[in-house]
Design a protein around this motif. Structure first.
Motif, PDB file in Angstrom:
ATOM      1  N   VAL A   9       8.837 -29.954  14.426  1.00  0.00           N
ATOM      2  CA  VAL A   9       8.603 -29.534  15.854  1.00  0.00           C
ATOM      3  C   VAL A   9       9.889 -28.979  16.307  1.00  0.00           C
ATOM      4  O   VAL A   9      11.030 -29.594  16.402  1.00  0.00           O
ATOM      5  CB  VAL A   9       8.356 -31.059  16.796  1.00  0.00           C
ATOM      6  N   ARG A  10       9.795 -27.661  16.575  1.00  0.00           N
ATOM      7  CA  ARG A  10      10.937 -26.802  16.952  1.00  0.00           C
ATOM      8  C   ARG A  10      10.964 -26.878  18.212  1.00  0.00           C
ATOM      9  O   ARG A  10      10.180 -26.865  19.060  1.00  0.00           O
ATOM     10  CB  ARG A  10      10.525 -25.309  16.510  1.00  0.00           C
ATOM     11  N   VAL A  11      12.220 -26.981  18.943  1.00  0.00           N
ATOM     12  CA  VAL A  11      12.577 -27.124  20.291  1.00  0.00           C
ATOM     13  C   VAL A  11      11.977 -25.681  20.870  1.00  0.00           C
ATOM     14  O   VAL A  11      12.428 -24.731  20.492  1.00  0.00           O
ATOM     15  CB  VAL A  11      14.210 -27.225  20.491  1.00  0.00           C
ATOM     16  N   ASN A  12      11.405 -25.821  22.050  1.00  0.00           N
ATOM     17  CA  ASN A  12      10.911 -24.806  22.822  1.00  0.00           C
ATOM     18  C   ASN A  12       9.916 -23.794  21.835  1.00  0.00           C
ATOM     19  O   ASN A  12       9.909 -22.600  22.307  1.00  0.00           O
ATOM     20  CB  ASN A  12      11.851 -23.915  23.373  1.00  0.00           C
ATOM     21  N   LEU A  41       2.881 -23.046  13.315  1.00  0.00           N
ATOM     22  CA  LEU A  41       1.471 -23.324  14.341  1.00  0.00           C
ATOM     23  C   LEU A  41       2.215 -23.221  15.700  1.00  0.00           C
ATOM     24  O   LEU A  41       3.051 -23.997  16.111  1.00  0.00           O
ATOM     25  CB  LEU A  41       0.849 -24.717  13.887  1.00  0.00           C
ATOM     26  N   CYS A  42       1.095 -22.502  16.816  1.00  0.00           N
ATOM     27  CA  CYS A  42       1.497 -22.502  17.833  1.00  0.00           C
ATOM     28  C   CYS A  42       1.352 -23.771  18.735  1.00  0.00           C
ATOM     29  O   CYS A  42       0.496 -24.584  18.304  1.00  0.00           O
ATOM     30  CB  CYS A  42       0.314 -21.382  18.530  1.00  0.00           C
ATOM     31  N   ARG A  43       2.293 -24.127  19.717  1.00  0.00           N
ATOM     32  CA  ARG A  43       2.207 -25.181  20.634  1.00  0.00           C
ATOM     33  C   ARG A  43       2.152 -24.803  21.770  1.00  0.00           C
ATOM     34  O   ARG A  43       1.690 -25.499  22.973  1.00  0.00           O
ATOM     35  CB  ARG A  43       3.343 -26.040  20.449  1.00  0.00           C
ATOM     36  N   LYS A  58       8.511 -17.616  23.479  1.00  0.00           N
ATOM     37  CA  LYS A  58       9.606 -17.065  24.105  1.00  0.00           C
ATOM     38  C   LYS A  58       9.370 -16.264  25.194  1.00  0.00           C
ATOM     39  O   LYS A  58      10.088 -16.362  26.362  1.00  0.00           O
ATOM     40  CB  LYS A  58      10.401 -15.877  23.048  1.00  0.00           C
ATOM     41  N   ARG A  59       8.276 -15.590  25.279  1.00  0.00           N
ATOM     42  CA  ARG A  59       8.053 -14.458  26.249  1.00  0.00           C
ATOM     43  C   ARG A  59       7.781 -15.282  27.742  1.00  0.00           C
ATOM     44  O   ARG A  59       7.943 -15.000  28.735  1.00  0.00           O
ATOM     45  CB  ARG A  59       6.811 -13.565  25.990  1.00  0.00           C
ATOM     46  N   ILE A  60       6.803 -16.483  27.331  1.00  0.00           N
ATOM     47  CA  ILE A  60       6.252 -17.278  28.565  1.00  0.00           C
ATOM     48  C   ILE A  60       7.404 -18.203  29.012  1.00  0.00           C
ATOM     49  O   ILE A  60       7.018 -19.145  30.093  1.00  0.00           O
ATOM     50  CB  ILE A  60       4.908 -17.967  28.097  1.00  0.00           C
ATOM     51  N   GLY A  61       8.524 -18.402  28.138  1.00  0.00           N
ATOM     52  CA  GLY A  61       9.371 -19.533  28.519  1.00  0.00           C
ATOM     53  C   GLY A  61       9.010 -20.903  28.296  1.00  0.00           C
ATOM     54  O   GLY A  61       9.247 -21.868  29.042  1.00  0.00           O
ATOM     55  N   PHE A  62       8.149 -21.269  27.044  1.00  0.00           N
ATOM     56  CA  PHE A  62       7.692 -22.395  26.776  1.00  0.00           C
ATOM     57  C   PHE A  62       8.831 -23.360  26.639  1.00  0.00           C
ATOM     58  O   PHE A  62      10.022 -23.184  26.127  1.00  0.00           O
ATOM     59  CB  PHE A  62       6.967 -22.365  25.471  1.00  0.00           C
ATOM     60  N   ASP A  63       8.741 -24.554  27.226  1.00  0.00           N
ATOM     61  CA  ASP A  63       9.864 -25.628  27.449  1.00  0.00           C
ATOM     62  C   ASP A  63       9.228 -27.017  26.742  1.00  0.00           C
ATOM     63  O   ASP A  63       8.658 -27.433  27.581  1.00  0.00           O
ATOM     64  CB  ASP A  63      10.312 -25.855  28.422  1.00  0.00           C
ATOM     65  N   SER A  64       9.846 -27.467  25.524  1.00  0.00           N
ATOM     66  CA  SER A  64       9.454 -28.545  24.931  1.00  0.00           C
ATOM     67  C   SER A  64      10.486 -29.221  24.094  1.00  0.00           C
ATOM     68  O   SER A  64      10.704 -28.642  22.911  1.00  0.00           O
ATOM     69  CB  SER A  64       7.865 -28.531  24.244  1.00  0.00           C
ATOM     70  N   MET A  65      11.196 -30.055  24.375  1.00  0.00           N
ATOM     71  CA  MET A  65      12.159 -30.938  23.598  1.00  0.00           C
ATOM     72  C   MET A  65      11.589 -32.254  23.027  1.00  0.00           C
ATOM     73  O   MET A  65      10.987 -32.987  24.020  1.00  0.00           O
ATOM     74  CB  MET A  65      13.320 -31.143  24.496  1.00  0.00           C
ATOM     75  N   VAL A  66      11.310 -32.310  21.816  1.00  0.00           N
ATOM     76  CA  VAL A  66      10.627 -33.491  21.402  1.00  0.00           C
ATOM     77  C   VAL A  66      11.571 -34.163  20.276  1.00  0.00           C
ATOM     78  O   VAL A  66      12.256 -33.811  19.487  1.00  0.00           O
ATOM     79  CB  VAL A  66       9.443 -32.985  20.349  1.00  0.00           C
ATOM     80  N   GLU A  67      11.749 -35.488  20.623  1.00  0.00           N
ATOM     81  CA  GLU A  67      12.584 -36.387  19.599  1.00  0.00           C
ATOM     82  C   GLU A  67      11.670 -37.483  19.079  1.00  0.00           C
ATOM     83  O   GLU A  67      10.742 -37.770  19.418  1.00  0.00           O
ATOM     84  CB  GLU A  67      13.519 -37.296  20.647  1.00  0.00           C
ATOM     85  N   ALA A  68      11.873 -37.538  17.752  1.00  0.00           N
ATOM     86  CA  ALA A  68      11.312 -38.504  16.807  1.00  0.00           C
ATOM     87  C   ALA A  68      11.250 -39.926  17.643  1.00  0.00           C
ATOM     88  O   ALA A  68      12.236 -40.373  18.025  1.00  0.00           O
ATOM     89  CB  ALA A  68      11.887 -38.759  15.469  1.00  0.00           C
TER      90      ALA A  68
END
Length: 76
Positions: A9-12, A41-43, A58-68
């Motif tokens: 899961v890539r940050v943002n 795969l798109c999130r 990147k364009r829309i500023g998607f923000d998602s930090m996921v930790e295991a």
């Protein structure tokens, strides 16, 4: 010997999938990945090439930090 499938899961960003895998649509048809062993795969839901990432996050500023985390046992 089959390679292990790894999903990161890539940050943002997207889900990065590498190894041996098949991506299927809702009817069970496999996508032609043209020999790729790594895909994203798109999130964010904004890709024009769903389910694959096209960088729209990147364009829309998607923000998602996921930790295991540890999932609860099955059946609970």
């Amino acid at each position: 010997m089959a390679r292990e499938t790894d999903i990161t899961v890539r940050v943002n960003g997207p889900l990065r999938v590498s190894g041996d895998f098949v991506v299927r649509d809702g009817s069970g048809q496999g996508f032609d990945l043209s020999g790729r062993t790594t895909i994203s795969l798109c999130r964010c839901g904004h890709s024009e090439n769903k389910p694959f990432c096209d960088g729209s996050h990147k364009r829309i500023g998607f923000d998602s930090m996921v930790e295991a985390v540890k999932l609860p046992p099955l059946g609970q």
